[in-house]
Every structure is written in C-alpha cells, then in structure tokens.
Design a protein around this motif. Structure first.
Motif, PDB file in Angstrom:
ATOM      1  N   ILE A   1       0.837  -1.206   0.000  1.00  0.00           N
ATOM      2  CA  ILE A   1       0.000   0.000   0.000  1.00  0.00           C
ATOM      3  C   ILE A   1       0.870   1.255   0.000  1.00  0.00           C
ATOM      4  N   GLN A   2       1.961   1.232   0.786  1.00  0.00           N
ATOM      5  CA  GLN A   2       2.896   2.359   0.788  1.00  0.00           C
ATOM      6  C   GLN A   2       3.465   2.589  -0.601  1.00  0.00           C
ATOM      7  N   LEU A   3       3.832   1.500  -1.277  1.00  0.00           N
ATOM      8  CA  LEU A   3       4.366   1.625  -2.626  1.00  0.00           C
ATOM      9  C   LEU A   3       3.331   2.170  -3.592  1.00  0.00           C
ATOM     10  N   LYS A   4       2.101   1.698  -3.477  1.00  0.00           N
ATOM     11  CA  LYS A   4       1.048   2.177  -4.375  1.00  0.00           C
ATOM     12  C   LYS A   4       0.820   3.665  -4.200  1.00  0.00           C
ATOM     13  N   ARG A   5       0.877   4.159  -2.979  1.00  0.00           N
ATOM     14  CA  ARG A   5       0.686   5.585  -2.742  1.00  0.00           C
ATOM     15  C   ARG A   5       1.817   6.420  -3.332  1.00  0.00           C
ATOM     16  N   ALA A   6       3.006   5.834  -3.403  1.00  0.00           N
ATOM     17  CA  ALA A   6       4.145   6.572  -3.959  1.00  0.00           C
ATOM     18  C   ALA A   6       4.213   6.462  -5.470  1.00  0.00           C
ATOM     19  N   VAL A   7       3.960   5.267  -6.000  1.00  0.00           N
ATOM     20  CA  VAL A   7       4.168   5.013  -7.424  1.00  0.00           C
ATOM     21  C   VAL A   7       2.984   5.462  -8.267  1.00  0.00           C
ATOM     22  N   GLY A   8       1.785   5.106  -7.853  1.00  0.00           N
ATOM     23  CA  GLY A   8       0.608   5.355  -8.680  1.00  0.00           C
ATOM     24  C   GLY A   8       0.397   6.805  -9.080  1.00  0.00           C
ATOM     25  N   PRO A   9       0.360   7.742  -8.128  1.00  0.00           N
ATOM     26  CA  PRO A   9       0.050   9.131  -8.494  1.00  0.00           C
ATOM     27  C   PRO A   9       1.120   9.828  -9.327  1.00  0.00           C
ATOM     28  N   LEU A  10       2.330   9.252  -9.433  1.00  0.00           N
ATOM     29  CA  LEU A  10       3.399   9.927 -10.172  1.00  0.00           C
ATOM     30  C   LEU A  10       3.230   9.799 -11.675  1.00  0.00           C
ATOM     31  N   ALA A  11       2.423   8.862 -12.136  1.00  0.00           N
ATOM     32  CA  ALA A  11       2.270   8.658 -13.577  1.00  0.00           C
ATOM     33  C   ALA A  11       1.699   9.902 -14.262  1.00  0.00           C
ATOM     34  N   GLY A  12       0.702  10.528 -13.644  1.00  0.00           N
ATOM     35  CA  GLY A  12       0.095  11.719 -14.234  1.00  0.00           C
ATOM     36  C   GLY A  12       1.067  12.879 -14.371  1.00  0.00           C
ATOM     37  N   PRO A  13       1.785  13.269 -13.302  1.00  0.00           N
ATOM     38  CA  PRO A  13       2.757  14.359 -13.433  1.00  0.00           C
ATOM     39  C   PRO A  13       3.835  14.098 -14.470  1.00  0.00           C
ATOM     40  N   LEU A  14       4.355  12.862 -14.545  1.00  0.00           N
ATOM     41  CA  LEU A  14       5.378  12.579 -15.553  1.00  0.00           C
ATOM     42  C   LEU A  14       4.815  12.702 -16.956  1.00  0.00           C
ATOM     43  N   ARG A  15       3.589  12.241 -17.163  1.00  0.00           N
ATOM     44  CA  ARG A  15       2.971  12.341 -18.487  1.00  0.00           C
ATOM     45  C   ARG A  15       2.739  13.802 -18.860  1.00  0.00           C
ATOM     46  N   ASN A  16       2.309  14.601 -17.889  1.00  0.00           N
ATOM     47  CA  ASN A  16       2.122  16.028 -18.156  1.00  0.00           C
ATOM     48  C   ASN A  16       3.445  16.727 -18.424  1.00  0.00           C
TER      49      ASN A  16
END
Length: 366
Positions: free
Chosen positions: A236-251
């Motif tokens: 769960i800790q990893l999901k909170r760190a990894v998941g939301p970063l996809a949007g900023p990198l794509r932007n």
C-alpha cells in the motif's frame, strides 16, 4: 517572468560564504545548513562558487559567456529538509511562489506537477527498504523530493533519508552534453533516480512475497499471517508513492519548456514507472489469495486437531463409561461375583478401545 537578481549588498545567512559541504568528509560534516550542494553550470560544465549568491550572479550576469551569446547556464541548489527561513530566502532570490514554498517546507504532499508563472513545481515520493531493528523485518519507508524548475535555475528539496541526489549530480556532471539542455536535464536525472529506487524496492518486496508463498505452502506449519499483513501494508505504501506519479510525468513530457531530447528520456522513465506500477498492483492481487490460502490452511489444521481430540476423547470414554457403571456398587450386577470378571472387563475395555483406534486411523482422524 522577470527574475529577481541578487544584489551585492544583500546579507542573508543562507548565502554567506562558507566552506563547501563536499570539501569535508561525510563523517565529519556538521549539519548547520540545509544546503547540501550548489553549483553554476555554464555550457554543460560545473563552476564552483563560494556561495549560492555567487553562483546566481555568474549565471544571471552572464560573466562566463560571450556578450552575443547571452547567459546559457543555470544554477542547481540542493537542500535537505530546509527550515522555513532558509527556503524563504531562496524563494526571494528565485521568485518561488509562496504556496509551493509552503508545500516544500511541510512536505507530506502527493506526487504532482504545478506551474506558478514560469516556475514548475514537481513533487515525487521516494521509497527505501530498510531494517529498523536487527530483530525485525525490513519495512518500506517513504520520503519526498520537490523540484522547483525555472528558466535558469533548479532547486531540489529532499525530505527523508532516501533518494540522495549526490550520485545523480555526479552522473549528470559526467555528461556535459546533457547538462547543456538546461534545468530540465536535472529534472529528468532526479526523476530517473527516484523511479530506479522504486524498481529496487519492488524487487526486494517480490523476494519477500516469494518467501512467504513458499512458507505458506510448505509442509511445516508456520504462522505467516503477521508477515503477510506487513507485506500488504508495504505494498500500500508503494502504491501511494508510485501510482500518483504517472500523471505528473505524463504532463511533464507534454510541456513546451521541455526540450525534445529530454522528452525522450522522460518517456523512458515513464515506461519504467508503468512497469513498476503494474508490479505493485500484481503484488496486491497476489497477497490476497496467499492470505486466503494461509487462513484456509489454518482452519484445516484446526479441524484436524479437533478431530484428533474428538477421536481420543471417544476412545477414553469407553473405559470411563464401563468403570462408571461398575463403580455404582449395586449388589446384583453381571459378573461381579465371578472369579475372572475383573479380567473380562479389562479385556472388553481394551478390545473396544483398540477397535475405535483402528476405525479412527482408517478414516484419517488419527
């Protein structure tokens, strides 16, 4: 956006001349400032200065470039857990937005990319797999890295013990061609290092999950419930760190201020992030059936224990019942006056117990 220049008469504690942090061995450094490292980069090469203010002057005054070329350099300032005073001083020099400065001071932000005038503010989570105590298992710890990226500067703010940027800086300085691309090259280097940290942690978690899976289906009985729940918490800790970063990198790859060469590298980082995110999601899906299988095995084992207890209880009920009947002390009872009655009763008890034992063994209860 018109950038604020450093005036020579300015006297601020953060920008006073001091010995550079990397000039002293790490074990002898004293943490009297949040500034870990700083430098001016002109034409892809590092230029050391006595203070951050001098680095800013070199870049913005264009002293190291020809007049017709203009200033083609930038300043990179790295900080670790700065105080509000230290970061406010930098904000006055680089024109950082107060809201972004507040986020960088207090941390605990979700990964995001925001724009304040001509300054882009990127937040990323860092992760590390550490062992807090020799007697305890490893756990996932998180930190944060904030990046202020402007036209001629980049400020990195790190919170937590993970995600050290010294290796990224040295690796980038060894590639002048990349540094000539400006502050966005630093953004890519930091993002690449953060995602590489994700890969290392996910691989370590995968090894722990494999060990738990083998232990659950091993013939020996072990209690793995606590370890499985701990792994679920780490995932769960990893999901909170990894998941939301996809949007900023794509932007970030779609922003016009990012050169095409850097966009290619950022897309590669995004691909690695996608792979890590899929791994983490698969871990969560895998741990659920492992937990269910473990609980099912525990239930089956408990049922087996109960069957054994019940079988032995039934066997011991035979002599108890017979002894209870013959212990009622009536005068007229079968075989009480017979010379061999005692041995006959013992034989009946032994025969009945042996028959029950063989029956339970045949049915798998014993």
């Amino acid at each position: 956006m018109a950038m604020t220049r450093v005036r020579p008469a300015r006297t601020m504690s953060l920008f006073k001349t001091r010995s550079r942090p990397h000039a002293v061995p790490a074990q002898q450094q004293r943490r009297d400032t949040a500034v870990i490292d700083w430098a001016a980069y002109i034409d892809g090469h590092r230029v050391n200065t006595d203070s951050v203010a001098d680095a800013v002057r070199l870049v913005r005054d264009g002293r190291l470039t020809a007049p017709e070329e203009g200033s083609a350099g930038f300043v990179w300032v790295g900080l670790h857990e700065p105080s509000s005073t230290e970061l406010t001083e930098l904000a006055e020099v680089f024109g950082l937005h107060p809201l972004a400065v507040e986020d960088a001071i207090h941390a605990h932000q979700r990964p995001k990319l925001e724009r304040y005038d001509d300054v882009h503010f990127l937040v990323m989570k860092t992760v590390g797999y550490v062992q807090r105590d020799p007697a305890q298992a490893e756990v996932v710890e998180t930190g944060e890295i904030m990046i202020f990226c402007g036209e001629d500067f980049v400020v990195t703010v790190r919170h937590g013990a993970h995600g050290e940027l010294g290796p990224a800086r040295r690796q980038l300085e060894a590639n002048p061609e990349r540094l000539r691309l400006g502050p966005t090259a630093v953004v890519h280097a930091v993002a690449d290092r953060v995602v590489d940290g994700y890969v290392c942690v996910t691989d370590a978690v995968q090894e722990d999950i494999d060990e738990v899976e083998e232990a659950v289906f091993a013939p020996d009985r072990t209690d793995e419930a606590r370890r499985i729940y701990r792994l679920k918490r780490e995932v769960i800790q990893l999901k909170r760190a990894v998941g939301p970063l996809a949007g900023p990198l794509r932007n970030l790859t779609g922003r016009r201020f990012v050169p095409d060469d850097i966009k290619e590298y950022l897309r590669d980082v995004e691909d690695h992030l996608t792979r890590v995110r899929e791994q983490v999601e698969s871990y969560d899906e895998l741990l659920n059936p492992i937990l269910h299988a473990h609980m099912t095995q525990v239930t089956v084992a408990d049922n087996q224990d109960m069957r054994k207890i019940s079988a032995w209880g039934a066997i011991f009920m035979v002599p108890t019942a017979i002894a209870g009947i013959y212990g009622m002390n009536f005068d007229f009872m079968p075989e009480t006056q017979w010379r061999y009655g005692y041995f006959m009763v013992l034989g009946v008890i032994a025969l009945a117990c042996l028959s029950l034992y063989r029956g339970f063994r045949r049915n798998g209860w014993l």
